[in-house]
Design a protein around this motif. Structure first.
Motif, PDB file in Angstrom:
ATOM      1  N   SER A  87       1.049  -1.330  -0.419  1.00 51.74           N
ATOM      2  CA  SER A  87      -0.234   0.043  -0.374  1.00 51.74           C
ATOM      3  C   SER A  87       1.087   1.610  -0.067  1.00 51.74           C
ATOM      4  CB  SER A  87      -0.736   0.103   1.601  1.00 51.74           C
ATOM      5  OG  SER A  87      -0.099   0.532   2.372  1.00 51.74           O
ATOM      6  N   GLU A 106       3.742   0.162  -5.532  1.00 51.58           N
ATOM      7  CA  GLU A 106       2.291  -0.045  -5.060  1.00 51.58           C
ATOM      8  C   GLU A 106       1.186  -0.546  -5.687  1.00 51.58           C
ATOM      9  OE1 GLU A 106       2.405   4.828  -3.175  1.00 51.58           O
ATOM     10  OE2 GLU A 106       1.025   5.093  -4.972  1.00 51.58           O
ATOM     11  N   TYR A 108      -2.699  -1.517  -5.244  1.00 50.61           N
ATOM     12  CA  TYR A 108      -4.173  -0.190  -4.638  1.00 50.61           C
ATOM     13  C   TYR A 108      -5.265  -2.212  -5.093  1.00 50.61           C
ATOM     14  CZ  TYR A 108      -2.695   3.727  -4.358  1.00 50.61           C
ATOM     15  OH  TYR A 108      -1.907   4.715  -4.472  1.00 50.61           O
ATOM     16  N   TRP A 155      -4.663   0.978   4.503  1.00 52.69           N
ATOM     17  CA  TRP A 155      -4.961  -0.154   4.344  1.00 52.69           C
ATOM     18  C   TRP A 155      -4.592  -1.409   4.409  1.00 52.69           C
ATOM     19  CZ3 TRP A 155      -9.354   2.657   2.620  1.00 52.69           C
ATOM     20  CH2 TRP A 155      -8.585   4.058   2.059  1.00 52.69           C
ATOM     21  N   TYR A 157      -4.891  -5.367   3.060  1.00 52.98           N
ATOM     22  CA  TYR A 157      -5.462  -5.709   1.801  1.00 52.98           C
ATOM     23  C   TYR A 157      -4.760  -7.563   2.167  1.00 52.98           C
ATOM     24  CZ  TYR A 157      -3.837  -2.005  -1.031  1.00 52.98           C
ATOM     25  OH  TYR A 157      -3.340  -0.345  -1.192  1.00 52.98           O
TER      26      TYR A 157
END
Length: 274
Positions: A87, A106, A108, A155, A157
């Motif tokens: 993240s 990076e 998302y 975040w 994940y």
């Protein structure tokens, strides 16, 4: 399966996958500093220990930026030449630790990655609420060595990894309804039975591997010891994680699903197990 899939549990949440000599790591953490450093002082990776345990890593997936998931990743990436994936907070912490930009990717939620032998889907998860580790942006000025509270997540994940016809899912966090179907599920055995009652019918795994059940403030040189469970009500009697109880829960909810509690750092042939 076209090729052998081998995996090792590295302690805490760490997983190593090896296919055709290509190594994918997830949340490797070995340093395990003393408990007092959780609230005081700065923490440093044990750079002498890491090369003894990991000689190669092509890719390193980081589920979130807490210290017990990513603190050792910068030193590991520098020693192996691999690429770390995570993240924005994770990537900034890697940069602060001196990892070159070319070795940082990076990602998302919703991203799909092709990492050599591995196809990876990035899924959004949700972390349990912890008083000392509130999610949010990192401090503007960070300079290593960092404090534990500097490892702040943005975040959380979950990774769905497809390789050689098998699907492997890392822990989906506290929202089981967002989980994906998979053959192998790496999951935390610390949650109430109702959670697994929702999660397991969705995932339908052939194999469940519990992780993040061991005391990660205890050195790997000592025998593993289960974590204390977080209380769900005021002043309950303290209890440690019970792996036998977890196994019984999984087998009752999804009969035929195998539960493997791996020995730390032992290599397993996933094809033989499945």
């Amino acid at each position: 399966m076209d090729a052998q899939i081998r995996f090792r549990w590295l302690g805490t949440v760490g997983i190593e996958l090896v296919v055709n000599d290509q190594v994918l790591l997830i949340d490797p953490y070995f340093t395990r500093f003393p408990v007092w450093k959780l609230v005081s002082g700065r923490v440093r990776p044990n750079r002498a220990l890491i090369p003894d345990l990991i000689q190669r890593a092509d890719y390193v997936l980081v589920t979130h930026a807490h210290f017990d998931h990513m603190m050792d990743v910068p030193a590991l990436v520098r020693s192996t030449g691999g690429v770390a994936v995570g993240s924005p907070n994770t990537c900034r912490l890697l940069t602060v630790a001196g990892v070159p930009h070319g070795r940082i990717q990076e990602v998302y939620a919703g991203d799909s990655l092709s990492l050599g032998e591995y196809q990876v889907e990035v899924l959004m998860g949700e972390h349990i609420r912890l008083p000392l580790f509130t999610p949010g942006p990192l401090r503007y000025e960070l300079e290593p060595p960092l404090r534990v509270r500097d490892y702040r997540m943005d975040w959380y994940y979950s990774f769905l990894i497809s390789v050689n016809g098998q699907r492997l899912l890392t822990d989906p966090g506290t929202r089981p309804e967002d989980a994906a179907a998979a053959d192998v599920l790496f999951v935390y055995p610390i949650r109430p039975r109702a959670y697994y009652g929702s999660l397991l019918p969705l995932v339908q795994p052939k194999l469940v591997v519990p992780c993040h059940w061991d005391d990660f403030l205890r050195p790997l040189s000592k025998a593993l010891r289960p974590l204390w469970k977080l209380p769900r009500r005021a002043f309950p009697p303290p209890k440690r994680v019970n792996l036998a109880e977890f196994r019984d829960t999984v087998e009752a909810i999804t009969p035929g699903t195998r539960v493997l509690v791996p020995e730390v750092l032992r290599s397993y042939d996933l094809g033989e197990i499945l």
